[in-house]
Structure formats: C-alpha cells, structure tokens
Scaffold this motif. Structure first.
Motif, PDB file in Angstrom:
ATOM      1  N   ILE A 183       7.681  46.755  16.378  1.00 57.22           N
ATOM      2  CA  ILE A 183       7.724  48.197  16.053  1.00 57.22           C
ATOM      3  C   ILE A 183       7.134  48.573  15.131  1.00 57.22           C
ATOM      4  CG2 ILE A 183       9.449  49.933  15.460  1.00 57.22           C
ATOM      5  CD1 ILE A 183      11.479  48.574  17.351  1.00 57.22           C
ATOM      6  N   LYS A 184       6.618  49.828  15.135  1.00 54.03           N
ATOM      7  CA  LYS A 184       5.748  50.402  13.984  1.00 54.03           C
ATOM      8  C   LYS A 184       6.319  51.962  14.027  1.00 54.03           C
ATOM      9  CE  LYS A 184       1.262  50.787  11.598  1.00 54.03           C
ATOM     10  NZ  LYS A 184      -0.104  50.440  11.585  1.00 54.03           N
ATOM     11  N   HIS A 185       6.626  52.488  12.894  1.00 58.16           N
ATOM     12  CA  HIS A 185       6.904  54.075  12.802  1.00 58.16           C
ATOM     13  C   HIS A 185       5.685  54.799  12.213  1.00 58.16           C
ATOM     14  CE1 HIS A 185      11.199  53.011  13.141  1.00 58.16           C
ATOM     15  NE2 HIS A 185      10.898  51.893  12.122  1.00 58.16           N
ATOM     16  N   GLN A 186       5.410  55.666  13.134  1.00 62.05           N
ATOM     17  CA  GLN A 186       3.965  56.652  12.949  1.00 62.05           C
ATOM     18  C   GLN A 186       4.295  58.273  13.283  1.00 62.05           C
ATOM     19  OE1 GLN A 186       1.551  53.458  15.152  1.00 62.05           O
ATOM     20  NE2 GLN A 186       0.275  54.329  13.574  1.00 62.05           N
ATOM     21  N   ILE A 187       3.349  58.702  13.186  1.00 59.14           N
ATOM     22  CA  ILE A 187       3.194  60.203  13.430  1.00 59.14           C
ATOM     23  C   ILE A 187       2.191  60.334  14.663  1.00 59.14           C
ATOM     24  CG2 ILE A 187       2.178  62.518  12.646  1.00 59.14           C
ATOM     25  CD1 ILE A 187       4.634  61.507  10.953  1.00 59.14           C
ATOM     26  N   PHE A 188       2.736  61.093  15.547  1.00 55.07           N
ATOM     27  CA  PHE A 188       2.143  61.015  17.023  1.00 55.07           C
ATOM     28  C   PHE A 188       0.592  61.157  17.037  1.00 55.07           C
ATOM     29  CE2 PHE A 188       0.665  62.740  21.192  1.00 55.07           C
ATOM     30  CZ  PHE A 188       1.197  62.011  21.731  1.00 55.07           C
ATOM     31  N   SER A 189       0.060  62.091  16.024  1.00 56.79           N
ATOM     32  CA  SER A 189      -1.465  62.232  15.978  1.00 56.79           C
ATOM     33  C   SER A 189      -2.277  60.928  15.765  1.00 56.79           C
ATOM     34  CB  SER A 189      -1.983  63.293  14.941  1.00 56.79           C
ATOM     35  OG  SER A 189      -1.578  62.757  13.778  1.00 56.79           O
ATOM     36  N   GLU A 190      -1.555  59.991  15.291  1.00 57.96           N
ATOM     37  CA  GLU A 190      -2.219  58.675  15.104  1.00 57.96           C
ATOM     38  C   GLU A 190      -2.115  57.900  16.476  1.00 57.96           C
ATOM     39  OE1 GLU A 190      -0.842  57.141  10.756  1.00 57.96           O
ATOM     40  OE2 GLU A 190       0.848  57.515  12.058  1.00 57.96           O
ATOM     41  N   ILE A 191      -1.729  58.479  17.487  1.00 57.87           N
ATOM     42  CA  ILE A 191      -1.779  57.862  18.774  1.00 57.87           C
ATOM     43  C   ILE A 191      -3.561  57.501  19.225  1.00 57.87           C
ATOM     44  CG2 ILE A 191      -2.196  59.865  20.344  1.00 57.87           C
ATOM     45  CD1 ILE A 191       0.048  57.139  21.253  1.00 57.87           C
ATOM     46  N   ILE A 192      -4.124  58.266  18.312  1.00 58.28           N
ATOM     47  CA  ILE A 192      -5.819  58.217  18.866  1.00 58.28           C
ATOM     48  C   ILE A 192      -6.228  56.747  18.361  1.00 58.28           C
ATOM     49  CG2 ILE A 192      -6.288  59.120  16.612  1.00 58.28           C
ATOM     50  CD1 ILE A 192      -8.711  60.527  18.291  1.00 58.28           C
ATOM     51  N   ASP A 193      -5.486  56.294  17.357  1.00 59.50           N
ATOM     52  CA  ASP A 193      -5.928  55.004  16.731  1.00 59.50           C
ATOM     53  C   ASP A 193      -5.912  53.866  17.737  1.00 59.50           C
ATOM     54  OD1 ASP A 193      -6.663  56.247  14.447  1.00 59.50           O
ATOM     55  OD2 ASP A 193      -4.546  55.740  13.417  1.00 59.50           O
ATOM     56  N   TYR A 194      -5.145  53.854  18.619  1.00 59.05           N
ATOM     57  CA  TYR A 194      -4.754  52.750  19.765  1.00 59.05           C
ATOM     58  C   TYR A 194      -5.731  53.150  21.009  1.00 59.05           C
ATOM     59  CZ  TYR A 194      -0.798  51.794  16.970  1.00 59.05           C
ATOM     60  OH  TYR A 194       0.277  51.596  15.796  1.00 59.05           O
ATOM     61  N   LEU A 195      -6.083  54.198  21.189  1.00 61.59           N
ATOM     62  CA  LEU A 195      -6.922  54.504  22.224  1.00 61.59           C
ATOM     63  C   LEU A 195      -8.440  53.864  22.125  1.00 61.59           C
ATOM     64  CD1 LEU A 195      -5.659  58.020  23.007  1.00 61.59           C
ATOM     65  CD2 LEU A 195      -4.767  55.747  24.049  1.00 61.59           C
ATOM     66  N   LYS A 196      -8.850  53.206  23.296  1.00 66.83           N
ATOM     67  CA  LYS A 196     -10.216  52.801  22.871  1.00 66.83           C
ATOM     68  C   LYS A 196     -11.337  53.268  24.197  1.00 66.83           C
ATOM     69  CE  LYS A 196      -8.242  48.342  21.877  1.00 66.83           C
ATOM     70  NZ  LYS A 196      -6.588  48.690  22.233  1.00 66.83           N
ATOM     71  N   PRO A 197     -12.636  53.215  23.691  1.00 69.62           N
ATOM     72  CA  PRO A 197     -13.354  53.809  24.526  1.00 69.62           C
ATOM     73  C   PRO A 197     -13.303  53.236  25.827  1.00 69.62           C
ATOM     74  CG  PRO A 197     -14.408  53.544  22.441  1.00 69.62           C
ATOM     75  CD  PRO A 197     -13.184  52.960  22.364  1.00 69.62           C
ATOM     76  N   GLY A 198     -13.362  53.752  26.944  1.00 68.71           N
ATOM     77  CA  GLY A 198     -13.367  53.115  28.191  1.00 68.71           C
ATOM     78  C   GLY A 198     -12.142  53.312  28.875  1.00 68.71           C
ATOM     79  N   ASP A 199     -11.040  53.334  28.047  1.00 68.40           N
ATOM     80  CA  ASP A 199      -9.504  53.603  28.447  1.00 68.40           C
ATOM     81  C   ASP A 199      -9.343  54.874  29.256  1.00 68.40           C
ATOM     82  OD1 ASP A 199      -8.741  51.387  27.338  1.00 68.40           O
ATOM     83  OD2 ASP A 199      -7.780  52.313  25.459  1.00 68.40           O
ATOM     84  N   CYS A 200      -8.592  54.938  30.115  1.00 69.34           N
ATOM     85  CA  CYS A 200      -8.166  56.245  30.959  1.00 69.34           C
ATOM     86  C   CYS A 200      -6.772  56.632  30.625  1.00 69.34           C
ATOM     87  CB  CYS A 200      -8.355  55.978  32.373  1.00 69.34           C
ATOM     88  SG  CYS A 200      -8.174  57.430  33.340  1.00 69.34           S
ATOM     89  N   LEU A 201      -6.676  57.707  29.914  1.00 70.03           N
ATOM     90  CA  LEU A 201      -5.379  58.450  29.825  1.00 70.03           C
ATOM     91  C   LEU A 201      -4.973  59.584  30.815  1.00 70.03           C
ATOM     92  CD1 LEU A 201      -3.486  58.717  27.134  1.00 70.03           C
ATOM     93  CD2 LEU A 201      -4.626  60.755  26.566  1.00 70.03           C
ATOM     94  N   VAL A 202      -4.096  59.326  31.463  1.00 73.63           N
ATOM     95  CA  VAL A 202      -3.549  60.031  32.663  1.00 73.63           C
ATOM     96  C   VAL A 202      -2.470  61.035  32.320  1.00 73.63           C
ATOM     97  CG1 VAL A 202      -2.839  59.830  34.967  1.00 73.63           C
ATOM     98  CG2 VAL A 202      -3.910  58.047  34.085  1.00 73.63           C
ATOM     99  N   LEU A 203      -2.695  62.243  32.731  1.00 70.79           N
ATOM    100  CA  LEU A 203      -1.810  63.567  32.299  1.00 70.79           C
ATOM    101  C   LEU A 203      -1.665  64.194  33.476  1.00 70.79           C
ATOM    102  CD1 LEU A 203      -4.781  63.550  30.038  1.00 70.79           C
ATOM    103  CD2 LEU A 203      -2.927  64.484  28.725  1.00 70.79           C
ATOM    104  N   ASN A 204      -0.183  64.490  33.455  1.00 71.54           N
ATOM    105  CA  ASN A 204       0.278  65.773  34.438  1.00 71.54           C
ATOM    106  C   ASN A 204       0.263  67.120  34.093  1.00 71.54           C
ATOM    107  OD1 ASN A 204       1.647  66.788  36.564  1.00 71.54           O
ATOM    108  ND2 ASN A 204       3.938  66.270  36.078  1.00 71.54           N
ATOM    109  N   ASN A 205      -0.596  67.599  34.946  1.00 73.52           N
ATOM    110  CA  ASN A 205      -1.060  69.178  34.543  1.00 73.52           C
ATOM    111  C   ASN A 205      -0.251  70.184  35.458  1.00 73.52           C
ATOM    112  OD1 ASN A 205      -2.019  69.071  37.189  1.00 73.52           O
ATOM    113  ND2 ASN A 205      -4.186  69.233  36.608  1.00 73.52           N
ATOM    114  N   THR A 206       1.106  69.861  35.794  1.00 77.86           N
ATOM    115  CA  THR A 206       2.010  70.732  36.381  1.00 77.86           C
ATOM    116  C   THR A 206       2.329  71.778  35.479  1.00 77.86           C
ATOM    117  OG1 THR A 206       4.072  70.826  37.514  1.00 77.86           O
ATOM    118  CG2 THR A 206       4.075  69.611  35.850  1.00 77.86           C
ATOM    119  N   ARG A 207       2.744  72.840  35.839  1.00 76.28           N
ATOM    120  CA  ARG A 207       3.156  74.194  34.990  1.00 76.28           C
ATOM    121  C   ARG A 207       4.596  74.571  35.529  1.00 76.28           C
ATOM    122  NH1 ARG A 207       0.776  77.565  31.685  1.00 76.28           N
ATOM    123  NH2 ARG A 207       1.656  79.574  31.432  1.00 76.28           N
ATOM    124  N   VAL A 208       5.430  74.549  34.368  1.00 77.64           N
ATOM    125  CA  VAL A 208       6.658  74.904  34.535  1.00 77.64           C
ATOM    126  C   VAL A 208       6.788  76.542  35.124  1.00 77.64           C
ATOM    127  CG1 VAL A 208       9.287  74.943  33.750  1.00 77.64           C
ATOM    128  CG2 VAL A 208       7.472  73.097  32.713  1.00 77.64           C
TER     129      VAL A 208
END
Length: 359
Positions: free
Chosen positions: A52-77
């Motif tokens: 485990i490591k404690h971080q701030i959410f904006s640091e998520i970018i440090d784990y994302l690598k070129p070529g990775d695919c981030l999948v997001l759900n664009n539904t609207r409430v």
C-alpha cells in the motif's frame, strides 16, 4: 471454467456474503464532494502483493504509461428524484426515475407505495408535471406515465433533484458536483463515482502522456446500492443496466491489449461494461444492450488489468468485484488501513487504485 466451478473448488475465494463484511465508522461516510476534485486522497494498492501507498489523486498520472488505455463511463446522471403530491389527498409523494420504457413512460420507485397504486395520479411543481401510475412490476417498481407541456429534459431539470444515495444526508449545493466532467449521455440514476475525481486538466495531461482515453456508456441503476440479501454469493440476482461500446472505444482497447499495454478501468461500471462486451478471445467489439454481469472472486477478467475505484459498502457486489481483481484479503486489508487512516468512504469519498505497478 465457470465462476461457480472455480468457487466450489476453492471455497477460500469467498462464497459467503459475510466474507465481505467490515466495520465502518459512520463518520467516515463522506457527505459532501471535494471542492477540488483531484485533491482527494488516493490509496494505491499492488493487486498481487497487497502493498500500500498513501497519495493524492492527481498523482495517478505517475502510474499511467504511454500506450495504456484508460476506460471511462460517460453516462450522465439525470435529476431523477421528483417530490410532489397526490392529486386527490394532497399527501406528499416521491417518484424516482429508474429506466425509460417508452416516450413518457418510466419504470420508477415510489413513496409511499401503498398510496400509489395503479390509477393513482400525482402532481409536481404546482401542476407543471403530472403523473399516472399504470402498473406494478418487478420488485414493486411502478410504471408511470408523465404529462407535461414543453420539452421533457427542461421540465425535469427544473423540477427534479439529484438522486443521491441513501447514506448521503446533506443537500447537494451544486448538481454538477455529482457529475463527472466528461458526462455526456443522460440516463443514470447514480453517478459513476470513481470518475468524479478527474478534472479536465488532469485528463488533458494524461492524454499528453500518450495514454488513450476510451469512453464507454453504462447507465447506472439504483440496484448499485441494493444490499446483497442472500448469504450465498451465487444466489444473488444482479440488476440489469444498459451499456454501449462504440467502434472508437473498442479500437483503442483492442490496440492497447494487442501491443502489450494495460486496460485500466475508471470505476466498476466501466469494468462491467467492457467485460460484458468482451469476447472469450480477449477482444472487444462495438456493441450495446442490457447487462446483468456479476463479477466476484473466481471470475477471469478478459480485458481489465487495473482498476481506479472508490471505497465501497460492506458486503456489496462492488467489494466482491474488486476482490475478484485483487484478492479478498488484499482488498479487506487495504480497507482496514483506509479506516485506520480515516479515508473518506463511498460516493463523495476518496479513491483506490488497484494496480500491478511496483509500490
């Protein structure tokens, strides 16, 4: 091999609902959204080792690598909670929109159910919107026909409230704080909350790093918040939700897998969408339809490698899904650490990243 066969051969995977129980102090349930979305806390967990490591959410970018695919759900409430009165008695009533069946007919939850039987009529906004109960369907839900002048979306936006989960008691001051910044297609009764932590600037920086963003749609139903009422996980019946995967999203996901990169889902809804649309060969095609996929330990993921998600309710199907990816012990240990460090839980809470990165 099916989930059932896997679990029966390895009972340690977690067959009982009670295997997913943890004691959560009430004060850790977040009641209000963060003012700055990407400044919430992030608990990063290696899905294989549990480290485990404690971080701030904006640091998520440090784990994302070129070529990775981030999948997001664009539904609207949609502002699906309507407060009004019964036309004949003027008694207070509530109607919660769940699923559109046809033009002005919706499947709904109603309160009080005893007073809103077929034939009953209700009024909202002083008569701007009227409703007639047509029928009682599965789970006691009601089919309701609405009558109004003008454009439905404008009427709903004027009269409706955001359908916040029952564990949130504070009134939402800004409706947009219960929407992701990339929300596009109306249809959800609840937000895909893992996505609430992203800002437009963070998404731009992630793209600039060479990460593909694949947008899929799954309209989240309130079944998300329904507790598992059976002790045997295999006996639980999942609710049905509508999803869509576009050609563009399928192409990006397939490209990442083909080139040996990772597919990282933002939220359990994105995960359930792509796993529903995936073929047994580990590829995905453009498709749409209803899914009631239930993911729990023993499930073999076809596409998802890593998961960004919030902290979920004890004994919920969402904790079971995360445990299918990272192992029940690793997940419950991470939750134990989060409780000890007073992370904020549930829809407006902090985030977790289950990854294969070194931590």
């Amino acid at each position: 091999m099916s989930n059932t066969e896997n679990i029966e051969k390895d009972p340690n995977l977690g067959l009982r609902t009670s295997d997913y129980y943890f004691d959560l102090p009430q004060e850790l349930i977040a009641q209000d959204p963060m003012e700055k979305r990407d400044e919430c806390r992030l608990l990063t967990v290696n899905k294989n080792t549990g480290k485990i490591k404690h971080q701030i959410f904006s640091e998520i970018i440090d784990y994302l690598k070129p070529g990775d695919c981030l999948v997001l759900n664009n539904t609207r409430v949609i502002p699906a909670r309507l407060l009004g009165e019964k036309e004949d008695t003027k008694a207070a009533v509530e109607i919660l929109l769940l699923k559109r069946r046809e033009a002005d007919v919706w499947e709904t939850l109603v309160k009080p159910g005893k007073k809103l039987r077929p034939g009953a009529r209700a009024s909202f906004g002083g008569g701007i919107l009227k409703a007639e109960i047509l029928d009682v369907v599965e789970d006691g839900n009601r089919l309701v026909k609405f009558y109004y002048d003008g454009i439905w979306e404008e009427v709903l936006d004027r009269l409706g409230e955001m359908p916040l989960p029952p564990y949130i008691t504070h009134k939402l001051q800004d409706k947009n704080m219960y929407q992701t910044v990339y929300a596009k297609y109306d249809g959800s009764a609840a937000a895909p909350t893992a996505g609430l932590h992203f800002t437009n600037d963070l998404l731009r920086r992630i793209e600039d790093k060479g990460v593909d963003l694949a947008y899929v749609t799954l309209h989240v139903g309130l079944g998300t918040f329904r507790p598992v009422k059976v002790d045997n996980v295999l006996e639980h019946h999942m609710h049905t939700e509508w999803y869509q995967v576009t050609d563009e999203a399928a192409e990006k996901i397939n490209r990442a897998k083909k080139n040996g990169h990772r597919v990282i889902c933002v939220g359990t809804t994105s995960c359930r969408t792509i796993e529903s649309a995936a073929g047994e060969d580990g590829t995905i095609e453009a498709s749409s339809g209803d899914t009631s996929i239930f993911i729990y330990p023993g499930y073999k993921f076809k596409l998802m490698d890593c998961l960004i998600t919030n902290f979920h309710l004890p004994e919920s199907t969402l904790v079971m899904l995360v445990s299918a990816l990272a192992g029940r012990d690793n997940v419950l240990n991470a939750y134990k650490e989060a409780i000890k460090e007073k992370y904020r839980f549930f829809s407006f809470g902090d985030a977790c990243f289950f990854t294969d990165d070194e931590i």
